[in-house]
Design a protein around this motif. Structure first.
Motif, PDB file in Angstrom:
ATOM      1  N   PRO A 269      11.462   1.689 -13.730  1.00 19.93           N
ATOM      2  CA  PRO A 269      12.722   1.651 -12.984  1.00 19.93           C
ATOM      3  C   PRO A 269      13.075   2.984 -12.330  1.00 19.93           C
ATOM      4  O   PRO A 269      13.586   3.008 -11.215  1.00 19.93           O
ATOM      5  N   SER A 270      12.820   4.094 -13.034  1.00 18.19           N
ATOM      6  CA  SER A 270      13.138   5.403 -12.461  1.00 18.19           C
ATOM      7  C   SER A 270      12.318   5.646 -11.205  1.00 18.19           C
ATOM      8  O   SER A 270      12.846   6.045 -10.164  1.00 18.19           O
ATOM      9  N   LEU A 271      11.005   5.400 -11.315  1.00 12.28           N
ATOM     10  CA  LEU A 271      10.140   5.597 -10.162  1.00 12.28           C
ATOM     11  C   LEU A 271      10.486   4.608  -9.053  1.00 12.28           C
ATOM     12  O   LEU A 271      10.508   4.963  -7.861  1.00 12.28           O
ATOM     13  N   GLY A 272      10.781   3.353  -9.457  1.00 15.63           N
ATOM     14  CA  GLY A 272      11.164   2.367  -8.454  1.00 15.63           C
ATOM     15  C   GLY A 272      12.445   2.749  -7.735  1.00 15.63           C
ATOM     16  O   GLY A 272      12.547   2.617  -6.504  1.00 15.63           O
ATOM     17  N   GLY A 273      13.443   3.238  -8.480  1.00 16.19           N
ATOM     18  CA  GLY A 273      14.702   3.650  -7.870  1.00 16.19           C
ATOM     19  C   GLY A 273      14.530   4.808  -6.907  1.00 16.19           C
ATOM     20  O   GLY A 273      15.200   4.875  -5.869  1.00 16.19           O
ATOM     21  N   VAL A 274      13.624   5.742  -7.243  1.00 12.21           N
ATOM     22  CA  VAL A 274      13.359   6.869  -6.351  1.00 12.21           C
ATOM     23  C   VAL A 274      12.595   6.412  -5.114  1.00 12.21           C
ATOM     24  O   VAL A 274      12.914   6.798  -3.979  1.00 12.21           O
ATOM     25  N   LEU A 275      11.601   5.554  -5.322  1.00 14.32           N
ATOM     26  CA  LEU A 275      10.731   5.158  -4.212  1.00 14.32           C
ATOM     27  C   LEU A 275      11.442   4.297  -3.171  1.00 14.32           C
ATOM     28  O   LEU A 275      11.115   4.371  -1.978  1.00 14.32           O
ATOM     29  N   VAL A 276      12.405   3.463  -3.606  1.00 17.92           N
ATOM     30  CA  VAL A 276      13.077   2.620  -2.623  1.00 17.92           C
ATOM     31  C   VAL A 276      13.938   3.433  -1.669  1.00 17.92           C
ATOM     32  O   VAL A 276      14.340   2.935  -0.613  1.00 17.92           O
ATOM     33  N   VAL A 277      14.208   4.710  -2.008  1.00 20.14           N
ATOM     34  CA  VAL A 277      14.893   5.585  -1.071  1.00 20.14           C
ATOM     35  C   VAL A 277      14.054   5.741   0.199  1.00 20.14           C
ATOM     36  O   VAL A 277      14.574   5.825   1.309  1.00 20.14           O
ATOM     37  N   TRP A 278      12.722   5.762   0.032  1.00 15.93           N
ATOM     38  CA  TRP A 278      11.804   5.869   1.172  1.00 15.93           C
ATOM     39  C   TRP A 278      11.387   4.488   1.694  1.00 15.93           C
ATOM     40  O   TRP A 278      10.570   4.400   2.604  1.00 15.93           O
ATOM     41  N   GLY A 279      11.916   3.448   1.095  1.00 20.48           N
ATOM     42  CA  GLY A 279      11.593   2.096   1.543  1.00 20.48           C
ATOM     43  C   GLY A 279      10.949   1.295   0.423  1.00 20.48           C
ATOM     44  O   GLY A 279      10.247   1.846  -0.424  1.00 20.48           O
ATOM     45  N   THR A 280      11.185  -0.005   0.442  1.00 23.14           N
ATOM     46  CA  THR A 280      10.638  -0.846  -0.620  1.00 23.14           C
ATOM     47  C   THR A 280       9.115  -0.890  -0.576  1.00 23.14           C
ATOM     48  O   THR A 280       8.474  -1.124  -1.602  1.00 23.14           O
ATOM     49  N   ALA A 281       8.518  -0.659   0.587  1.00 28.76           N
ATOM     50  CA  ALA A 281       7.059  -0.654   0.679  1.00 28.76           C
ATOM     51  C   ALA A 281       6.463   0.415  -0.234  1.00 28.76           C
ATOM     52  O   ALA A 281       5.398   0.202  -0.833  1.00 28.76           O
ATOM     53  N   ALA A 282       7.127   1.553  -0.345  1.00 30.47           N
ATOM     54  CA  ALA A 282       6.625   2.625  -1.212  1.00 30.47           C
ATOM     55  C   ALA A 282       6.599   2.174  -2.666  1.00 30.47           C
ATOM     56  O   ALA A 282       5.636   2.459  -3.405  1.00 30.47           O
ATOM     57  N   ALA A 283       7.642   1.454  -3.100  1.00 23.38           N
ATOM     58  CA  ALA A 283       7.678   0.943  -4.478  1.00 23.38           C
ATOM     59  C   ALA A 283       6.607  -0.114  -4.689  1.00 23.38           C
ATOM     60  O   ALA A 283       5.969  -0.167  -5.751  1.00 23.38           O
ATOM     61  N   TYR A 284       6.377  -0.953  -3.687  1.00 21.20           N
ATOM     62  CA  TYR A 284       5.336  -1.970  -3.811  1.00 21.20           C
ATOM     63  C   TYR A 284       3.942  -1.342  -3.886  1.00 21.20           C
ATOM     64  O   TYR A 284       3.075  -1.807  -4.641  1.00 21.20           O
ATOM     65  N   ILE A 285       3.706  -0.283  -3.125  1.00 19.49           N
ATOM     66  CA  ILE A 285       2.406   0.399  -3.156  1.00 19.49           C
ATOM     67  C   ILE A 285       2.153   1.005  -4.533  1.00 19.49           C
ATOM     68  O   ILE A 285       1.057   0.897  -5.091  1.00 19.49           O
ATOM     69  N   ALA A 286       3.173   1.647  -5.099  1.00 21.46           N
ATOM     70  CA  ALA A 286       3.032   2.226  -6.438  1.00 21.46           C
ATOM     71  C   ALA A 286       2.774   1.137  -7.472  1.00 21.46           C
ATOM     72  O   ALA A 286       1.973   1.316  -8.404  1.00 21.46           O
ATOM     73  N   SER A 287       3.430  -0.006  -7.325  1.00 23.81           N
ATOM     74  CA  SER A 287       3.211  -1.130  -8.243  1.00 23.81           C
ATOM     75  C   SER A 287       1.777  -1.627  -8.156  1.00 23.81           C
ATOM     76  O   SER A 287       1.145  -1.926  -9.180  1.00 23.81           O
ATOM     77  N   LEU A 288       1.267  -1.713  -6.950  1.00 18.27           N
ATOM     78  CA  LEU A 288      -0.103  -2.168  -6.742  1.00 18.27           C
ATOM     79  C   LEU A 288      -1.097  -1.223  -7.410  1.00 18.27           C
ATOM     80  O   LEU A 288      -2.033  -1.667  -8.090  1.00 18.27           O
ATOM     81  N   ALA A 289      -0.887   0.081  -7.252  1.00 14.47           N
ATOM     82  CA  ALA A 289      -1.784   1.060  -7.873  1.00 14.47           C
ATOM     83  C   ALA A 289      -1.767   0.934  -9.394  1.00 14.47           C
ATOM     84  O   ALA A 289      -2.816   0.981 -10.055  1.00 14.47           O
ATOM     85  N   ALA A 290      -0.572   0.766  -9.979  1.00 16.32           N
ATOM     86  CA  ALA A 290      -0.458   0.642 -11.437  1.00 16.32           C
ATOM     87  C   ALA A 290      -1.152  -0.619 -11.935  1.00 16.32           C
ATOM     88  O   ALA A 290      -1.819  -0.612 -12.980  1.00 16.32           O
ATOM     89  N   LEU A 291      -1.013  -1.713 -11.210  1.00 18.56           N
ATOM     90  CA  LEU A 291      -1.673  -2.964 -11.596  1.00 18.56           C
ATOM     91  C   LEU A 291      -3.192  -2.823 -11.586  1.00 18.56           C
ATOM     92  O   LEU A 291      -3.882  -3.333 -12.477  1.00 18.56           O
ATOM     93  N   LEU A 292      -3.716  -2.138 -10.595  1.00 18.92           N
ATOM     94  CA  LEU A 292      -5.168  -1.971 -10.504  1.00 18.92           C
ATOM     95  C   LEU A 292      -5.705  -1.114 -11.647  1.00 18.92           C
ATOM     96  O   LEU A 292      -6.777  -1.395 -12.193  1.00 18.92           O
ATOM     97  N   VAL A 293      -4.973  -0.075 -12.040  1.00 25.63           N
ATOM     98  CA  VAL A 293      -5.377   0.739 -13.192  1.00 25.63           C
ATOM     99  C   VAL A 293      -5.402  -0.111 -14.454  1.00 25.63           C
ATOM    100  O   VAL A 293      -6.348  -0.060 -15.251  1.00 25.63           O
ATOM    101  N   SER A 294      -4.368  -0.916 -14.645  1.00 24.90           N
ATOM    102  CA  SER A 294      -4.309  -1.792 -15.813  1.00 24.90           C
ATOM    103  C   SER A 294      -5.471  -2.771 -15.830  1.00 24.90           C
ATOM    104  O   SER A 294      -6.078  -3.026 -16.886  1.00 24.90           O
TER     105      SER A 294
END
Length: 408
Positions: A158-183
């Motif tokens: 949530p902290s990272l998501g809240g920060v990233l949506v300041v630059w746009g929701t696409a940034a939060a989605y990209i970070a989510s995608l990267a985390a999913l791939l690592v998992s």
């Protein structure tokens, strides 16, 4: 509480699973922040926020029993792996949709529904992986470590998501995608060591066996149904965008902090439980934690101070994780290895109902009476449910002392 026992993190497969859960849950939390923020920005509607929770819940309601059968019939590691790959595809589409500007409220609801379906199959298989990896005597500590992974993710996500949506929701989605791939990569390298019996045939008896198992054991039924109704009424996380934007007026960064506060409390307690596991007065501890949860929910609802609201959410998370550890340990300790998938599927349905349907209930109630009254009413409802379960429906749960549940 008992400090004895070596750390299950010495088990490499469990360590990989633990880290994978941090990344996958972080991804899901970032997605929740981004989808909720984007939905509210598009619609300015508390009801639409509640629909996001409903979109995730309906696939779970329809697919839980098949998911349990799948987890007991096929390799659980492969199920988790494939589900996370499918989730990655959905998030990739959210990235493109946000960057190109064509995402609407309907697209967000469809994405939430698909993600909900994937997680319906992933959840029971992931939970059933733990007894496949660790010995049964290590399950209480494994449950505490698993809870710490979840709550670590609920701080970071949530902290990272809240920060990233300041630059746009696409940034939060990209970070989510990267985390999913690592998992996904970590899950691929997990090795299971315990034998799991395969079901011979699918019929109505095996299809409903998970439900029959749960309803035949009052301790398990009482515990997970208590969580279902209490958290369903007391959950206020779906309303956090409203509190952040309209009541506390903290914006997206404040939303990230508010979403993280319950996880801070939860991880503090879960880390304590990895060292000192709860082994006495299980029932009384469960009810005590629920009372704290309810009172903290009421405090959050009436607070107009950002810091007091953070403290109330901290207490909500700290008390809730005790219930999570007790519930998951009760289920795993008292379930045969060959039924872990089906029983964990039923447990996932109860948990998902309390979370996703609870979001719908909170959004609907907030739309009718406002966010503050809805939160206070939910906290009071949790107290009422606790009393009913404690003294009328499941009094045996109140006197339960150990994790070994009686049948009947």
């Amino acid at each position: 509480m008992n400090p004895n026992g070596s750390s299950v993190l010495h088990n490499r497969s469990f360590l990989r699973l633990w880290i994978a859960r941090i990344f996958s849950t972080s991804a899901f939390q970032m997605l929740s922040v981004a989808i909720g923020w984007q939905m509210y920005a598009l619609t300015d509607s508390a009801f639409q926020l509640g629909l996001v929770g409903l979109a995730q819940f309906l696939p779970m309601l329809l697919l839980t029993l098949p998911a349990g059968q799948t987890a007991d019939r096929y390799d659980r590691r492969t199920i988790v792996y494939l589900c996370q790959l499918m989730e990655s595809v959905v998030v990739l589409l959210l990235v493109f949709g946000s960057m190109q500007g064509w995402l609407g409220s309907l697209h967000l609801l469809v994405a939430a529904a698909i993600l909900g379906a994937c997680r319906t199959f992933e959840g029971p298989a992931s939970a059933a992986l733990v007894p496949d990896i660790v010995d049964r005597e290590q399950l209480p500590k494994a449950a505490a470590w698993s809870a710490s992974a979840m709550q670590t993710a609920m701080i970071v996500g949530p902290s990272l998501g809240g920060v990233l949506v300041v630059w746009g929701t696409a940034a939060a989605y990209i970070a989510s995608l990267a985390a999913l791939l690592v998992s996904t990569v970590l899950i691929f390298f997990i090795k299971t060591v315990h034998f799991v019996k395969k079901l011979d045939a699918v019929n109505m008896d095996t299809f409903l066996s998970g439900l029959k198992f749960v309803f035949a054991r009052k301790i398990i039924l009482g515990t997970i149904s208590l969580d279902l109704f209490a958290v369903l009424l007391g959950g206020a996380t779906a309303l956090l965008p409203i509190f952040a934007e309209d009541i506390l007026k903290t914006g997206s960064l404040g939303l990230g902090l508010l979403r993280s506060a319950p996880a801070v409390g939860a991880i503090v307690v879960s880390l304590i439980l990895t060292r000192y596991s709860v082994e006495r007065a299980i029932g009384r501890t469960l009810f005590a934690s629920l009372v704290v949860f309810a009172l903290a929910t009421i405090l959050f609802g009436v607070s107009r101070s950002f810091w007091l609201s953070l403290f109330a959410l901290f207490l909500i998370g700290a008390s809730d994780v005790v219930s999570v550890v007790i519930r998951s340990t009760l289920v795993q300790v008292n379930t045969p290895q060959e039924m872990q998938g089906r029983v964990n599927a039923v447990n996932s349905l109860f948990i998902g109902t309390s979370n996703q349907l609870g979001e719908f209930e909170s959004g609907t109630m907030a739309g009718l009476v406002g966010a503050v009254p809805a939160t206070v009413i939910g906290g009071l409802g949790t107290l009422v449910i606790s009393v009913i379960w404690m003294y009328w429906l499941f009094p045996v749960l109140r006197t339960q002392k150990t994790y070994t549940a009686e049948k009947g």
